[in-house]
Scaffold this active site. Structure first.
Site, PDB file in Angstrom:
ATOM      1  CE1 TYR A  23      -3.599   2.358   0.556  1.00  0.00           C
ATOM      2  CE2 TYR A  23      -1.982   3.283   2.584  1.00  0.00           C
ATOM      3  CZ  TYR A  23      -3.454   3.746   1.958  1.00  0.00           C
ATOM      4  OH  TYR A  23      -3.530   4.435   1.693  1.00  0.00           O
TER       5      TYR A  23
ATOM      6  CE  LYS B  68       2.301   5.759   7.849  1.00  0.00           C
ATOM      7  NZ  LYS B  68       0.833   5.213   8.777  1.00  0.00           N
TER       8      LYS B  68
ATOM      9  CG  ASP C  96       5.786   3.729   1.320  1.00  0.00           C
ATOM     10  OD1 ASP C  96       6.761   4.462   1.671  1.00  0.00           O
ATOM     11  OD2 ASP C  96       5.062   3.232   0.350  1.00  0.00           O
TER      12      ASP C  96
END
Ligand code: HOZ
Length: 433
Positions: A144, A267, A239
């Site tokens: 994702y 994050k 990623d």
């Protein structure tokens, strides 16, 4: 089960917010219960709306590596907010954060800040297309990379949790520009390059997948992707929204000794505030407006409060290292104790599970073989996971409410928290047997 106050809030929320939540997995649907509404958090714990404390293994889905409400991070946020919360103009803190990110991840020579990991991935791939003049993207089934249209193809995480492979509302023409391959299957990627190599702009990968549960790369997989990209003129996009500053200060690239052409971050880099980043080779980043023709922008990009939180978080990680208390060794020790204890608790109860972990990312998969791809993850007994999740929550342990989301622990999780978790797990496994 959630408490009465949370239940009342959830009932109200569902009248005004679709599904009662602002991000689908939070609805707890796949674990057959209702969400705990959080009123505050500190260290390794969150507090529900009725005041009950839970040991937290979600950590805001990754950012809270220092634990919740770390005093230095909160001070930085408060001080920054006093000076104004958004200017839509450059600040010194953006420069400091860009320097810190590039120093941590040496493959990044330049970096652009965004407001979320979704934006970072979406923009990184637009940049890859602009740089190469090619249109196709290769991603992995079950990975994702945020909710941009063209990335919601065989995306794990929320879509897998809701039992839908792809999202409605994504035009077929858009989805067709995304090719997929099974994670850990280099031969499948090679075959895609053999068929469509001249059109492939980039391969994007979660180096350790967190969005189908924790799935590590097999030896040689990431290196092979990097070589294929280089040989075929595509960009290798890693990623690191979840893995950045989590698996090592330099992320998965440091841990696995690999390099990306373009890296995405989020994050931890934002210290729990909305912030993302994408960066990489300077010849690639030079294609971004205002230097080049690839447009990308954002009013809240490089927000002064978010950059303050990010800088304070990274400073804490560096300071602890300088003090001799390597934070990543602490996270590893906690993770190893959890991994061994959870495995033993399941074995004693006779519940077949596979515990997978890399550093402070881990998952208890309700299946009895290794999980190396989405096909393996999708065979898990999600109903049993749901029962386990509820049993743990009843004992005060808050796990991610999906079989397909990695758990995270923080520097505030120590031996006491491990003990509490394993005591709960022994009982919970016995209950779901
Ligand atoms: N699926 C998202 C994390 N991988 C959920 C984020 C959220 O609900 O905040």
């Amino acid at each position: 089960m959630s408490d009465d106050v949370s239940r009342a809030l959830f009932a109200r929320a569902q009248k005004r917010i679709p599904g009662g939540v602002n991000s689908p997995v939070r609805a707890f649907r796949s674990v057959g219960s209702e969400p705990v509404f959080v009123r505050k958090a500190e260290g390794a714990y969150i507090e529900g709306a009725d005041g009950k404390r839970y040991l937290d293994y979600v950590g805001s889905w990754g950012p809270m590596i220092l634990g919740h409400a770390h005093p230095k991070v909160i001070d930085a946020i408060v001080q920054a907010a006093r000076d104004g919360t958004s200017y839509g103009a450059p600040t010194e803190r953006e420069v400091l954060l860009a320097e810190a990110l590039c120093e941590a991840v040496p493959s990044m020579q330049m970096v652009r800040l965004t407001s979320s990991g979704t934006e970072a991935c979406m923009s990184a791939l637009r940049l890859a297309r602009g740089f190469t003049g090619r249109s196709l993207i290769v991603k992995f089934q079950g990975c994702y990379h945020g909710h941009a249209d063209f990335l919601l193809v065989k995306a794990g995480s929320g879509l897998a949790t809701m039992g839908v492979p792809d999202s409605a509302g994504v035009p077929q023409a858009v989805a067709q520009a995304t090719l997929t391959a099974p994670f850990n299957d280099l031969a499948a990627v090679r075959a895609l390059f053999d068929q469509r190599g001249d059109d492939i702009a980039a391969v994007i990968v979660e180096p350790v997948v967190g969005n189908m549960g924790c799935v590590p790369p097999e030896p040689g997989f990431l290196e092979g992707l990097s070589e294929l990209c280089r040989a075929r003129g595509a960009l290798f996009v890693i990623d690191e929204v979840m893995t950045g500053f989590r698996l090592a200060y330099g992320g998965a690239q440091e841990r696995y000794k690999i390099s990306a052409d373009v890296t995405t971050l989020g994050k931890i880099a934002g210290g729990g505030m909305p912030l993302g980043a994408f960066g990489g080779r300077s010849d690639v980043l030079a294609k971004l407006a205002p230097l080049g023709p690839v447009y990308q922008a954002g009013t809240l990009s490089g927000n002064p409060v978010a950059t303050a939180a990010g800088l304070a978080t990274l400073a804490q990680l560096r300071e602890r290292t300088a003090d001799g208390g390597d934070p990543y060794e602490h996270l590893e020790a906690t993770g190893a104790a959890l991994e061994a204890g959870l495995r033993e608790a399941a074995r004693s109860a006779g519940v077949p599970v596979t515990v997978q972990r890399v550093g402070s990312m881990w998952t208890v998969f309700f299946t009895d073989g290794p999980v190396r791809s989405w096909d393996d993850a999708s065979r898990c007994d999600t109903a049993k996971f749901g029962r386990f999740h509820r049993a743990m929550l009843n004992r005060g342990v808050y796990l991610p409410p999906s079989q397909f989301e990695a758990a995270f622990h923080s520097l505030c999780h120590g031996p006491g928290e491990v003990e509490l978790t394993l005591r709960a797990a022994r009982e919970a496994f016995a209950e779901v047997r």
